[in-house]
Design an enzyme around this catalytic site. Structure first.
Site, PDB file in Angstrom:
ATOM      1  N   GLY A   1       2.472  -3.454  -6.747  1.00 23.87           N
ATOM      2  CA  GLY A   1       1.809  -3.403  -5.453  1.00 23.87           C
ATOM      3  C   GLY A   1       0.405  -3.969  -5.532  1.00 23.87           C
TER       4      GLY A   1
ATOM      5  CE1 TYR B   1      -1.461  11.422  -1.105  1.00 22.77           C
ATOM      6  CE2 TYR B   1      -0.462  13.369  -0.133  1.00 22.77           C
ATOM      7  CZ  TYR B   1      -1.323  12.290  -0.053  1.00 22.77           C
ATOM      8  OH  TYR B   1      -2.025  12.076   1.103  1.00 22.77           O
TER       9      TYR B   1
ATOM     10  CB  ALA C   1      -4.014   2.311  -3.348  1.00 22.93           C
TER      11      ALA C   1
ATOM     12  CG  ASN D   1       2.414  -6.973  -3.579  1.00 22.61           C
ATOM     13  OD1 ASN D   1       2.790  -5.805  -3.453  1.00 22.61           O
ATOM     14  ND2 ASN D   1       1.931  -7.676  -2.574  1.00 22.61           N
TER      15      ASN D   1
ATOM     16  CE  LYS E   1      -9.516   4.163   2.406  1.00 21.54           C
ATOM     17  NZ  LYS E   1      -8.774   4.209   1.144  1.00 21.54           N
TER      18      LYS E   1
ATOM     19  CB  ILE F   1      -0.952   6.217  -6.003  1.00 19.33           C
ATOM     20  CG1 ILE F   1      -0.429   5.151  -5.075  1.00 19.33           C
ATOM     21  CG2 ILE F   1      -1.530   5.587  -7.255  1.00 19.33           C
ATOM     22  CD1 ILE F   1      -1.573   4.413  -4.393  1.00 19.33           C
TER      23      ILE F   1
ATOM     24  CG  ASP G   1      -9.462   5.435  -2.985  1.00 18.90           C
ATOM     25  OD1 ASP G   1      -9.388   6.676  -2.902  1.00 18.90           O
ATOM     26  OD2 ASP G   1      -9.401   4.690  -1.987  1.00 18.90           O
TER      27      ASP G   1
HETATM   28  P1  ATR Z   1      -2.451   1.293   0.330  1.00 20.96           P
HETATM   29  O1  ATR Z   1      -3.769   1.381   1.022  1.00 20.96           O
HETATM   30  O2  ATR Z   1      -1.787   2.634   0.117  1.00 20.96           O
HETATM   31  O3  ATR Z   1      -2.506   0.487  -0.909  1.00 20.96           O
HETATM   32  P2  ATR Z   1      -1.342  -0.962   1.752  1.00 20.96           P
HETATM   33  O4  ATR Z   1      -2.661  -1.629   1.624  1.00 20.96           O
HETATM   34  O5  ATR Z   1      -0.641  -0.980   3.065  1.00 20.96           O
HETATM   35  O6  ATR Z   1      -1.447   0.579   1.375  1.00 20.96           O
HETATM   36  O7  ATR Z   1      -0.375  -1.554   0.608  1.00 20.96           O
HETATM   37  C1  ATR Z   1       0.974  -1.256   0.539  1.00 20.96           C
HETATM   38  C2  ATR Z   1       1.590  -1.885  -0.702  1.00 20.96           C
HETATM   39  O8  ATR Z   1       2.964  -1.472  -0.786  1.00 20.96           O
HETATM   40  C3  ATR Z   1       1.612  -3.416  -0.678  1.00 20.96           C
HETATM   41  O9  ATR Z   1       1.537  -3.892  -2.002  1.00 20.96           O
HETATM   42  C4  ATR Z   1       3.001  -3.707  -0.095  1.00 20.96           C
HETATM   43  O10 ATR Z   1       3.519  -4.970  -0.424  1.00 20.96           O
HETATM   44  P3  ATR Z   1       3.202  -6.279   0.491  1.00 20.96           P
HETATM   45  O11 ATR Z   1       1.833  -6.757   0.088  1.00 20.96           O
HETATM   46  O12 ATR Z   1       4.275  -7.243   0.161  1.00 20.96           O
HETATM   47  O13 ATR Z   1       3.254  -5.812   1.939  1.00 20.96           O
HETATM   48  C5  ATR Z   1       3.788  -2.640  -0.782  1.00 20.96           C
HETATM   49  N1  ATR Z   1       5.052  -2.305  -0.097  1.00 20.96           N
HETATM   50  C6  ATR Z   1       5.190  -1.641   1.072  1.00 20.96           C
HETATM   51  N2  ATR Z   1       6.504  -1.512   1.376  1.00 20.96           N
HETATM   52  C7  ATR Z   1       7.189  -2.099   0.366  1.00 20.96           C
HETATM   53  C8  ATR Z   1       8.583  -2.298   0.083  1.00 20.96           C
HETATM   54  N3  ATR Z   1       9.532  -1.845   0.906  1.00 20.96           N
HETATM   55  N4  ATR Z   1       8.930  -2.950  -1.050  1.00 20.96           N
HETATM   56  C9  ATR Z   1       7.982  -3.426  -1.896  1.00 20.96           C
HETATM   57  N5  ATR Z   1       6.646  -3.272  -1.687  1.00 20.96           N
HETATM   58  C10 ATR Z   1       6.262  -2.613  -0.575  1.00 20.96           C
END
Ligand code: ATR
Length: 277
Positions: A125, A218, A129, A149, A64, A216, A101
């Site tokens: 988060g 699914y 996304a 987050n 991306k 988000i 998105d």
């Molecule tokens: P996407 O493109 O789907 O948004 P991403 O950019 O990898 O995927 O983002 C994943 C999100 O899920 C992030 O906010 C991540 O938190 P961190 O910034 O701390 O990594 C969050 N996330 C993933 N696993 C998690 C977990 N076990 N507990 C809490 N937050 C989690």
């Protein structure tokens, strides 16, 4: 005409089934194929759009940001995000990058009668996304956004994408959620095998009947978060909504035809059913 979903992995993407259903519903002689393109291949595949090999692309991980750097111009959302999920060939060897998105998320809520004007939204988060949702909500009158987050610095960075967004630390989560109208899970918590463990991205006691709770994720369609929210009397929005509505915008950008989101959702649900059956 041909478009491709590009990224790595692409085997499990629901985009082809949704887009091919959309093209068929409009009687368009278009098709979407999958092309696995690992990191580093973004510039080459965009050259294939310039050459007319593809009329457009749906772009997924890990391309991306690379795609955003390789296209000839970007829409306003992609310029802010420095990321694209859609590329459109616009003739004369020109490739334009878009980001559908955030607008797809907004449209998925509107389709369920949920207004965002003046709404207070809490995002769980701060990944890609979430960033696209923050940018889209920033353009809506009076929409106030708070973001929490696991990694607080990412929440702060996401909040910078909108003048009306604020990062909140974990201690302030209960207050932020209590004063929100809409709670959105953008983390991967609750996805896949997390579902069996019933994992949720916030303490469910914080959810009340005045909330709209959107996920988000699914897979599964009804996450542990959404079932807990329904039990607590909240209105729920599942993760296929955003996926379908961002795909509607992609189809529109490539072909000029606006497909019916209901038909695209049915195609996606049928595919998910086939996979789990
Ligand atoms: P996407 O493109 O789907 O948004 P991403 O950019 O990898 O995927 O983002 C994943 C999100 O899920 C992030 O906010 C991540 O938190 P961190 O910034 O701390 O990594 C969050 N996330 C993933 N696993 C998690 C977990 N076990 N507990 C809490 N937050 C989690």
């Amino acid at each position: 005409m041909r478009v491709a979903i590009v990224g790595d992995p692409v085997e499990h993407s629901l985009s082809p089934v949704m887009q091919n259903a959309a093209f068929a519903s409009g009687g368009l002689k278009w098709e979407m194929i999958r092309v696995r393109v690992p990191a580093g291949g973004g510039a080459d595949v965009i050259n294939r759009v310039r050459a007319g090999d593809f009329a457009g692309l749906a772009v997924t991980m890990p391309l991306k940001e690379e795609a955003a750097r390789s296209v000839d111009d970007l829409d306003a959302a992609s310029t802010r995000l420095r990321s694209v999920n859609t590329v459109v060939g616009i003739g004369s060897g020109h490739a334009r990058g878009l980001s559908s998105d955030g607008a797809g998320f907004v449209n998925s809520l509107s389709a369920q009668g949920i207004a965002l004007t003046g709404a207070r939204v809490h995002l769980l988060g701060a990944g890609g996304a979430a960033r696209s949702i923050v940018a889209a909500l920033g353009a809506i009158d009076g929409c106030e956004v708070t973001i929490s987050n696991r990694t607080h610095s990412a929440a702060e960075a996401a909040a910078e994408l909108s003048g009306s967004a604020q990062a909140v630390v974990a201690d302030n989560l209960p207050d932020a959620v209590a004063s929100a109208d809409i709670i959105v899970n953008t983390t991967s918590v609750g996805m896949g095998s997390d579902a069996d463990a019933g994992l949720v991205p916030l303490p469910v006691e914080l959810i009340a009947s005045h909330h709209v709770v959107a996920d988000i994720v699914y897979h599964p369609l009804t996450t542990a978060l959404l079932s807990s929210a329904a039990i607590r009397g909240a209105q729920t929005v599942d993760g296929l909504g955003m996926l379908v509505h961002q795909a509607v915008l992609q189809c529109e950008a490539w072909t000029g035809f606006t497909p019916d989101p209901v038909a695209m959702r049915s195609a996606a649900e049928a595919e998910l059913g086939r996979r789990s059956g």
